[in-house]
Write a protein that holds these residues in place. Structure first.
Motif, mmCIF file in Angstrom:
data_model
loop_
_atom_site.group_PDB
_atom_site.id
_atom_site.type_symbol
_atom_site.label_atom_id
_atom_site.label_comp_id
_atom_site.label_asym_id
_atom_site.label_seq_id
_atom_site.Cartn_x
_atom_site.Cartn_y
_atom_site.Cartn_z
ATOM 1 N N GLY A 1 19.769 3.090 -4.079
ATOM 2 C CA GLY A 1 18.788 2.474 -4.960
ATOM 3 C C GLY A 1 17.508 2.023 -4.291
ATOM 4 N N TYR A 2 17.289 2.424 -3.056
ATOM 5 C CA TYR A 2 16.029 2.089 -2.395
ATOM 6 C C TYR A 2 15.680 3.164 -1.374
ATOM 7 C CZ TYR A 2 18.910 0.320 1.491
ATOM 8 O OH TYR A 2 19.811 0.204 2.530
ATOM 9 N N GLY A 3 14.417 3.170 -0.951
ATOM 10 C CA GLY A 3 13.965 4.160 0.013
ATOM 11 C C GLY A 3 12.707 3.695 0.729
ATOM 12 N N PHE A 4 12.145 4.600 1.551
ATOM 13 C CA PHE A 4 11.002 4.243 2.386
ATOM 14 C C PHE A 4 10.000 5.398 2.420
ATOM 15 C CE2 PHE A 4 14.749 2.048 3.921
ATOM 16 C CZ PHE A 4 14.319 0.739 4.020
ATOM 17 N N VAL A 5 8.715 5.040 2.446
ATOM 18 C CA VAL A 5 7.626 6.005 2.560
ATOM 19 C C VAL A 5 6.628 5.462 3.570
ATOM 20 C CG1 VAL A 5 5.725 7.163 1.372
ATOM 21 C CG2 VAL A 5 7.891 6.802 0.181
ATOM 22 N N SER A 6 6.164 6.311 4.498
ATOM 23 C CA SER A 6 5.211 5.878 5.531
ATOM 24 C C SER A 6 3.947 6.725 5.475
ATOM 25 C CB SER A 6 5.838 5.995 6.925
ATOM 26 O OG SER A 6 6.928 5.106 7.059
ATOM 27 N N PHE A 7 2.793 6.047 5.468
ATOM 28 C CA PHE A 7 1.498 6.715 5.453
ATOM 29 C C PHE A 7 0.839 6.660 6.833
ATOM 30 C CE2 PHE A 7 2.175 5.474 1.040
ATOM 31 C CZ PHE A 7 1.795 6.622 0.352
ATOM 32 N N ASP A 8 -0.254 7.413 6.977
ATOM 33 C CA ASP A 8 -0.959 7.413 8.259
ATOM 34 C C ASP A 8 -2.076 6.384 8.306
ATOM 35 O OD1 ASP A 8 -2.792 8.630 6.557
ATOM 36 O OD2 ASP A 8 -3.488 10.048 8.079
ATOM 37 N N ASN A 9 -2.290 5.630 7.213
ATOM 38 C CA ASN A 9 -3.307 4.584 7.229
ATOM 39 C C ASN A 9 -2.978 3.535 6.171
ATOM 40 O OD1 ASN A 9 -5.091 5.069 4.655
ATOM 41 N ND2 ASN A 9 -4.747 7.103 5.539
ATOM 42 N N PHE A 10 -3.521 2.348 6.365
ATOM 43 C CA PHE A 10 -3.211 1.237 5.476
ATOM 44 C C PHE A 10 -3.971 1.310 4.154
ATOM 45 C CE2 PHE A 10 -1.777 -0.514 9.537
ATOM 46 C CZ PHE A 10 -0.538 -1.021 9.156
ATOM 47 N N GLU A 11 -5.087 2.030 4.126
ATOM 48 C CA GLU A 11 -5.786 2.207 2.858
ATOM 49 C C GLU A 11 -4.885 2.920 1.856
ATOM 50 O OE1 GLU A 11 -6.988 2.946 5.797
ATOM 51 O OE2 GLU A 11 -8.785 1.703 6.060
ATOM 52 N N ALA A 12 -4.161 3.952 2.340
ATOM 53 C CA ALA A 12 -3.265 4.698 1.455
ATOM 54 C C ALA A 12 -2.088 3.842 1.007
ATOM 55 C CB ALA A 12 -2.762 5.954 2.180
ATOM 56 N N SER A 13 -1.485 3.103 1.937
ATOM 57 C CA SER A 13 -0.322 2.285 1.569
ATOM 58 C C SER A 13 -0.725 1.142 0.638
ATOM 59 C CB SER A 13 0.370 1.744 2.827
ATOM 60 O OG SER A 13 -0.532 1.010 3.638
ATOM 61 N N ASP A 14 -1.899 0.539 0.867
ATOM 62 C CA ASP A 14 -2.380 -0.515 -0.041
ATOM 63 C C ASP A 14 -2.581 0.031 -1.455
ATOM 64 O OD1 ASP A 14 -2.388 -2.405 1.979
ATOM 65 O OD2 ASP A 14 -4.533 -2.194 2.414
ATOM 66 N N ALA A 15 -3.170 1.233 -1.541
ATOM 67 C CA ALA A 15 -3.414 1.845 -2.845
ATOM 68 C C ALA A 15 -2.100 2.173 -3.555
ATOM 69 C CB ALA A 15 -4.252 3.116 -2.682
ATOM 70 N N ALA A 16 -1.102 2.619 -2.779
ATOM 71 C CA ALA A 16 0.194 2.948 -3.374
ATOM 72 C C ALA A 16 0.867 1.708 -3.945
ATOM 73 C CB ALA A 16 1.089 3.607 -2.321
ATOM 74 N N ILE A 17 0.777 0.591 -3.233
ATOM 75 C CA ILE A 17 1.370 -0.653 -3.728
ATOM 76 C C ILE A 17 0.682 -1.095 -5.014
ATOM 77 C CG2 ILE A 17 1.650 -3.121 -3.255
ATOM 78 C CD1 ILE A 17 2.039 -2.421 -0.323
ATOM 79 N N GLU A 18 -0.647 -1.057 -4.999
ATOM 80 C CA GLU A 18 -1.413 -1.517 -6.161
ATOM 81 C C GLU A 18 -1.123 -0.668 -7.398
ATOM 82 O OE1 GLU A 18 -6.068 -2.333 -7.508
ATOM 83 O OE2 GLU A 18 -5.591 -1.718 -5.462
#
Length: 251
Positions: free
Chosen positions: A141-158
């Motif tokens: 029921g859970y997983g992980f995704v890793s990006f190469d920059n924080f702009e992408a990860s911030d956008a994904a969270i939002e």
């Protein structure tokens, strides 16, 4: 004795998450599905001479390299989904800490669906992981995704936190660090280090590899290829009159 040659960085892709049974010849034959291959290279351990789980493939054109990313990424070989993206000097340079925890996953969500969903926000640097009971068991029921920059990860969270994926509303947040101290990724220190590393990254990295003879007639066991329909070009758009009627001579 192997010689070294300069390769076209723009026409080269990185292929990761390789099974230990993968060889240069098998990778060559697999990537031929996307276009003519110029060279392949699997870096070997100096002691064991076993590859290290990743490699590089150079195509004749940049278009073929881009096409291989579209059709080969997440294809399973020996039960492991390949990760195919543009080549980089060192895959570890991409792991900046922009790692997300994806919670409340529907049981039907798999690694490919996570990739297809989150790749819209930026480059994913590791194969998305769904926690499972055993290697290929039921999802936890859970997983992980890793990006190469924080702009992408911030956008994904939002954009994705609280959104529905399959039939469940997912939670998206920064993952906890592996050191066990209870600190999450995404800290100011990580962001500063990532910014500095990006400034120091070379523009054309990893441009040399050994010249490898062309293999032929190799069958890849366990490879799951997409249906042939995915290789077909889209049908032409239907004719639409622009001025309220058909041109002269057309019915």
């Amino acid at each position: 004795m192997a010689t070294q040659q300069e390769r076209n960085q723009e026409a080269t892709v990185y292929v990761g998450n390789l099974d230990e049974r993968m060889s240069d010849a098998l990778l060559w034959e697999l990537m031929l599905q996307a276009g003519p291959v110029v060279n392949v290279h699997l870096p070997k351990d100096r002691v064991t001479q076993q590859h290290q789980g990743y490699g590089f493939c150079e195509f004749m054109t940049e278009e073929d390299a881009e096409y291989s990313i579209k059709i080969m990424n997440m294809i399973k070989v020996y039960g492991k989904p390949l990760r195919v993206n543009k080549a980089t000097s060192d895959k570890k340079n991409l792991e900046v800490g922009a790692s997300l925890f994806i919670g409340n996953l529907d049981p039907e969500v798999d690694e490919k669906l996570l990739y297809d969903t989150f790749t819209a926000f930026g480059m994913i640097v590791q194969t998305p992981k769904v926690a499972r009971e055993g290697d290929v068991g039921a999802s936890k029921g859970y997983g992980f995704v890793s990006f190469d920059n924080f702009e992408a990860s911030d956008a994904a969270i939002e954009a994705m936190n609280g959104q529905y994926l399959m039939n469940k509303s997912i939670t998206v947040s920064y993952a906890f660090k592996k050191d066990g101290k209870g600190e999450r990724h995404g800290s100011g220190a990580e962001r500063l280090l990532a910014s500095q590393a990006r400034k120091n990254q070379p523009q054309l990295p990893n441009r040399l590899f050994a010249d490898i003879p062309t293999p032929a007639g190799v069958v890849i066991p366990g490879a799951q290829m997409p249906p042939m329909s995915s290789f077909m070009p889209p049908p032409p758009a239907p004719f639409v009159p622009q001025f309220g009627g058909f041109p002269n001579g057309m019915m």
